[in-house]
Design a protein around this motif. Structure first.
Motif, PDB file in Angstrom:
ATOM      1  N   ALA A 206     -10.820  18.153  31.152  1.00  0.00           N
ATOM      2  CA  ALA A 206     -10.521  16.791  30.419  1.00  0.00           C
ATOM      3  C   ALA A 206      -9.410  15.903  31.117  1.00  0.00           C
ATOM      4  CB  ALA A 206     -10.255  17.005  28.906  1.00  0.00           C
ATOM      5  N   GLY A 207      -9.071  14.747  30.813  1.00  0.00           N
ATOM      6  CA  GLY A 207      -7.957  14.049  31.273  1.00  0.00           C
ATOM      7  C   GLY A 207      -8.169  13.382  32.668  1.00  0.00           C
ATOM      8  N   THR A 208      -7.437  12.522  33.148  1.00  0.00           N
ATOM      9  CA  THR A 208      -7.451  11.846  34.331  1.00  0.00           C
ATOM     10  C   THR A 208      -5.985  12.013  35.237  1.00  0.00           C
ATOM     11  OG1 THR A 208      -9.045  10.195  33.880  1.00  0.00           O
ATOM     12  CG2 THR A 208      -7.759   9.590  35.709  1.00  0.00           C
ATOM     13  N   LEU A 209      -6.009  12.425  36.357  1.00  0.00           N
ATOM     14  CA  LEU A 209      -5.192  12.358  37.264  1.00  0.00           C
ATOM     15  C   LEU A 209      -4.767  11.131  37.997  1.00  0.00           C
ATOM     16  CD1 LEU A 209      -2.345  13.986  38.304  1.00  0.00           C
ATOM     17  CD2 LEU A 209      -4.108  14.876  40.018  1.00  0.00           C
ATOM     18  N   CYS A 210      -3.889  10.230  38.145  1.00  0.00           N
ATOM     19  CA  CYS A 210      -3.699   9.362  39.096  1.00  0.00           C
ATOM     20  C   CYS A 210      -2.667   9.934  40.082  1.00  0.00           C
ATOM     21  CB  CYS A 210      -3.064   8.013  38.561  1.00  0.00           C
ATOM     22  SG  CYS A 210      -4.110   7.318  37.539  1.00  0.00           S
ATOM     23  N   LEU A 211      -3.100   9.742  41.292  1.00  0.00           N
ATOM     24  CA  LEU A 211      -2.239  10.334  42.537  1.00  0.00           C
ATOM     25  C   LEU A 211      -2.134   9.086  43.409  1.00  0.00           C
ATOM     26  CD1 LEU A 211      -2.030  13.729  44.312  1.00  0.00           C
ATOM     27  CD2 LEU A 211      -1.621  11.677  45.442  1.00  0.00           C
ATOM     28  N   VAL A 212      -0.716   8.668  43.605  1.00  0.00           N
ATOM     29  CA  VAL A 212      -0.437   7.456  44.469  1.00  0.00           C
ATOM     30  C   VAL A 212      -0.062   8.164  45.729  1.00  0.00           C
ATOM     31  CG1 VAL A 212       0.962   5.427  44.576  1.00  0.00           C
ATOM     32  CG2 VAL A 212       0.287   6.353  42.358  1.00  0.00           C
ATOM     33  N   ALA A 213      -0.895   7.896  46.720  1.00  0.00           N
ATOM     34  CA  ALA A 213      -1.119   8.684  47.882  1.00  0.00           C
ATOM     35  C   ALA A 213       0.271   8.102  48.934  1.00  0.00           C
ATOM     36  CB  ALA A 213      -2.070   8.605  48.791  1.00  0.00           C
ATOM     37  N   ASP A 214       0.732   8.841  49.700  1.00  0.00           N
ATOM     38  CA  ASP A 214       1.851   8.252  50.749  1.00  0.00           C
ATOM     39  C   ASP A 214       0.919   8.452  52.148  1.00  0.00           C
ATOM     40  OD1 ASP A 214       4.139   7.749  51.813  1.00  0.00           O
ATOM     41  OD2 ASP A 214       4.861   9.636  52.189  1.00  0.00           O
TER      42      ASP A 214
END
Length: 403
Positions: A206-214
């Motif tokens: 469950a749940g969403t992870l947002c990952l702001v890449a470099d």
């Protein structure tokens, strides 16, 4: 931004400072590298010469007539900064606009034969295809069969240290001081326990992870491996990977770079190949999505993010910001006192937020007085910019969780 006294925005006008060196030395060097990376035509060489003269001794000029993002850049401050020295406007803004104008110079914005050709692609591919990458991917095999918590910690540190992933896969928070090889700790702040507590338990899916890449290449691969682990363990149901909408900061990841990394992973032997196939499948069924929001390349702090991006981050179980530039945008590109609480400078953020960052610029928050004193005693101010130290910082306050 928080209701605490904020120092001025960092400029590049102080000779000898790190920002000044970036503008005066690094940007001309990048122009030379890009010029040599492709057999550009005489017109492109003239455009690169003009950009070199402008960014070193000239002034900021408007975007060309007809540029599709001209109105966007006007809203981001271009009208106010045109005609001023590159050194006399906010450093974050000046850096970002340099890369936007470099794309004009090399014809990326078209029309023409160089339209859409990433000027940084040779550098990204060389790193991704390097022999060192084989060793880093092979290190994953040693993690197979280890307890899930140990694998998770190793992959988190791999993502943290980027292209030192071969080392990251073998360390834990307890011995991270050895990474830097210094008297002061390599990991200057570690909120990793809080980070894990924000994700759903294993198996929940469950749940969403947002990952702001470099960065692309060998630094994007560990980010993807961390996402693969979280999906495979059911710690998240979905991941959204935020990348740049166009080539930016030499090595920042775009959608093309994500595809290159996935192809590299999927074709690798052993555990790495399994992770690559899982991610490939996740892209196809929607468990992994890629976003390239225009604001990802904006010359502004994330405190100024538009409403649609704010809503997306608000709905995530956790948003992770990777890397140094994203940290500067997350906390504000100001010379904060190092002991300024991270939770206060990120109080505006609409949901739980974490930063995984190696230190490569002056901006820093959230250190204890003892840690700052140890770093300064050991290295002066070099610890801020050398990339030998890192941090894991989390804001999990009630405000950040929307409560």
């Amino acid at each position: 931004m928080p209701d605490i006294p904020a120092p001025p925005v960092i400029l590049g006008d102080e000779p000898g400072s790190f920002p000044h060196r970036v503008l005066a030395e690094r940007h001309p060097a990048i122009i030379r590298q890009v010029r040599d990376a492709f057999p550009y035509d005489p017109g492109t060489h003239r455009a690169l010469d003009a950009l070199l003269a402008s960014c070193t001794d000239g002034v900021i000029e408007p975007l060309p007539e007809g540029a599709g993002d001209r109105a966007l850049w006007s809203a981001w401050g271009l009208d106010s900064f045109s005609g001023r020295s590159w050194f006399d406007v906010p450093w974050l803004w000046s850096e970002s606009y340099f890369y936007r104008r470099l794309l004009d110079a090399v014809g990326w914005t078209g029309p023409g034969v160089w339209q859409g050709v990433d000027p940084f692609r040779p550098f990204k591919r060389a790193e991704l295809d390097a022999e060192e990458t084989d060793g880093e991917l092979a290190a994953l095999d040693a993690l197979e069969g280890r307890p899930a918590t140990e694998r998770a910690r190793a992959l988190l540190h791999g993502s943290l240290w980027g292209n030192r992933a071969d080392l990251g896969f073998r360390i834990s928070a307890g011995n991270a001081a050895a990474v830097a090889g210094e008297a002061a700790p390599g990991l200057v702040a570690d909120d990793s326990d809080t980070l894990w507590s924000l994700l759903p338990p294993p198996g929940s899916g469950a749940g969403t992870l947002c990952l702001v890449a470099d960065n692309a290449g060998r630094e994007l691969v560990p980010d993807l491996l961390l996402i693969a682990h979280l999906l495979d363990e059911g710690r998240i149901g979905r991941a959204v990977l935020h990348v740049k909408p166009y080539p930016y900061y030499v090595s920042d990841a775009t959608t093309t770079d994500v595809v290159d990394a996935l192809v590299r992973l999927r074709s690798a032997p052993g555990a790495a190949g399994g992770h690559g196939r899982l991610l490939w499948s996740a892209m196809a069924d929607g468990r992994l999505a890629v976003r390239a929001h225009p604001f990802s390349a904006a010359p502004l702090p994330y405190a100024d993010m538009p409403d649609d991006l704010r809503a997306e981050f608000a709905s995530a179980a956790l948003t992770i910001f990777k890397g140094d530039l994203n940290y500067r945008r997350l906390v504000g590109d100001r010379m904060w006192a190092p002991t300024t609480p991270f939770q206060e400078v990120t109080a505006y953020f609409p949901g739980p937020v974490a930063s995984l960052r190696t230190l490569k610029s002056d901006v820093i928050t959230g250190l204890s007085p003892a840690t700052e004193a140890a770093l300064t005693a050991a290295e002066g101010q070099a610890w801020r910019t050398g990339g030998t130290h890192a941090l894991i910082q989390v804001n999990a306050s009630d405000e950040a969780q929307g409560k």
